[in-house]
Design an enzyme around this catalytic site. Sequence first.
Site, PDB file in Angstrom:
ATOM      1  N   SER A  93     -10.436  -4.313   0.490  1.00 18.23           N
ATOM      2  CA  SER A  93      -9.606  -4.228  -0.712  1.00 18.23           C
ATOM      3  C   SER A  93      -8.179  -4.598  -0.333  1.00 18.23           C
ATOM      4  O   SER A  93      -7.762  -4.436   0.817  1.00 18.23           O
ATOM      5  CB  SER A  93      -9.647  -2.824  -1.314  1.00 18.23           C
ATOM      6  OG  SER A  93      -9.038  -1.890  -0.433  1.00 18.23           O
ATOM      7  N   ARG A 122       4.469   2.724  -6.247  1.00 19.83           N
ATOM      8  CA  ARG A 122       3.798   3.525  -7.276  1.00 19.83           C
ATOM      9  C   ARG A 122       4.765   4.232  -8.229  1.00 19.83           C
ATOM     10  O   ARG A 122       4.550   4.205  -9.450  1.00 19.83           O
ATOM     11  CB  ARG A 122       2.838   4.532  -6.630  1.00 19.83           C
ATOM     12  CG  ARG A 122       1.687   3.895  -5.847  1.00 19.83           C
ATOM     13  CD  ARG A 122       1.066   2.735  -6.598  1.00 19.83           C
ATOM     14  NE  ARG A 122      -0.138   2.204  -5.941  1.00 19.83           N
ATOM     15  CZ  ARG A 122      -0.419   0.931  -5.862  1.00 19.83           C
ATOM     16  NH1 ARG A 122       0.417   0.032  -6.361  1.00 19.83           N
ATOM     17  NH2 ARG A 122      -1.531   0.519  -5.291  1.00 19.83           N
ATOM     18  N   ASP A 182     -12.309  -3.603 -11.794  1.00 17.65           N
ATOM     19  CA  ASP A 182     -12.287  -2.170 -12.054  1.00 17.65           C
ATOM     20  C   ASP A 182     -11.544  -1.833 -13.343  1.00 17.65           C
ATOM     21  O   ASP A 182     -12.080  -1.150 -14.230  1.00 17.65           O
ATOM     22  CB  ASP A 182     -11.639  -1.427 -10.884  1.00 17.65           C
ATOM     23  CG  ASP A 182     -12.545  -1.368  -9.663  1.00 17.65           C
ATOM     24  OD1 ASP A 182     -13.277  -2.340  -9.431  1.00 17.65           O
ATOM     25  OD2 ASP A 182     -12.505  -0.360  -8.947  1.00 17.65           O
ATOM     26  N   ASP A 238      -3.027   7.238  -3.982  1.00 14.53           N
ATOM     27  CA  ASP A 238      -2.436   6.589  -5.147  1.00 14.53           C
ATOM     28  C   ASP A 238      -2.578   7.420  -6.408  1.00 14.53           C
ATOM     29  O   ASP A 238      -1.674   7.452  -7.248  1.00 14.53           O
ATOM     30  CB  ASP A 238      -3.059   5.211  -5.361  1.00 14.53           C
ATOM     31  CG  ASP A 238      -2.340   4.128  -4.583  1.00 14.53           C
ATOM     32  OD1 ASP A 238      -1.270   4.413  -4.030  1.00 14.53           O
ATOM     33  OD2 ASP A 238      -2.851   2.992  -4.523  1.00 14.53           O
TER      34      ASP A 238
END
Length: 417
Positions: free
Chosen positions: A179, A94, A15, A123
């Site tokens: 994922s 994050r 990605d 996210d």
Amino acid sequence: MSKGTVVLAYSGGLDTSCILVWLKEQGYDVIAYMANIGQQEDFEAAREKAESLGAKKVFIEDLRDEFVEEFIWPTVQASAIYEDRYLLGTSVARPCIARRQIDIARQEGAQYVSHGATGKGNDQIRFELTCYALHPDIKIIAPWRIPEFYTRFRGRTDLMEYAQKHGIPVPVTPRAPWSMDANLMHISYESGILENPKNHAPADLYLMTKNPEDTPTNPDALEIEFKEGVPVKVTNIKDKTSKDTPLDIFSYLNEIGLHDVCLKHIVLFMCVCVCTRICFCLSGIYETPGGTILFQAHLDIEALTMDKEIRRIKQGLSIKFSELLYNGFWYSPECEFVRHCIAKSQEHVEGKVQLTVLKGQVYILGRESPKSLYNEELVSMDVQGDYDPCDASGFIKVNAVRLREHHRLQGLSSTKI
């Protein structure tokens, strides 16, 4: 002519590799930034890949120490857990990643930052709220929210075709049907076959732990020492292995995760739009071995050393902190205030906890503290001490006034119950 410089949060995967090339197609100079927060990754290979795809510069930043000390430790102090089950392993990473991304943007004079988070998950919120809080003038390019991008790339097949066309190395091994996000705190597995909460996790999925039937049959016995609510030392009681730096302590507790100590298949409510409170369920698998051990040990030493009423208030603050962290508000004024209050509550949370871990469970064996609230003479049934049992009579009578009046007013005082 360049449209400007963008710092891309780069993973080296399909990605973000496609996003890097796509940003260049749009006329941007791209700086690739990769954070080492404990995931198993070939960082030099990722650097070479980004450079070959045309990145102007590549930053690979080792954030493991600050991740533990400045982000994981506050969650341990808070006993942070979202919806009673999730230890916030992705959520807490994050703001750590995005903070350094903004540092690099300032250092390099970049006008933009970018990321590969989808337009459905939390996210994107966590990354962008951190960026705006720390750099109010920054501009954000979120490709998965740009119609031109997401209509062009409707799935992995489209990305693979784009990668082959532009010389982007593609995976040669079959992709797992889920994922995965990994860091020092945890590994999460979502999407694909795991989207249905009824589906069982495949036996070969786990990386940080093992299935209970495959774990050691003999327990590991540990002693964890706390000061101000954070671990300062861990010792293996059997082989005397000892760790006393934050990164080493947490890494060693993860190794003990071979005993399958973690929270696994859970369902959470994900907030997609904070303003309108649009939410949906998320099903996934979460391995958090070191975090689970510390969660249990910290609860135990806190109960021994913290005043009852302070702890009651702190428990409410813990819920609020967990919600703020999950929803991306680490750098909000309210979260800063809550963290300050929680840190204040931890001033006397000091001592040692002895425990064993075996086949998915943490068993507390004992605890001790120089600041213990336990008074053996006061609570002993064999020694009266300074406590006068007659004092209980007044306490009981005062509390009974309300109950007597309630039943009198309800007409129950003469009714057989």
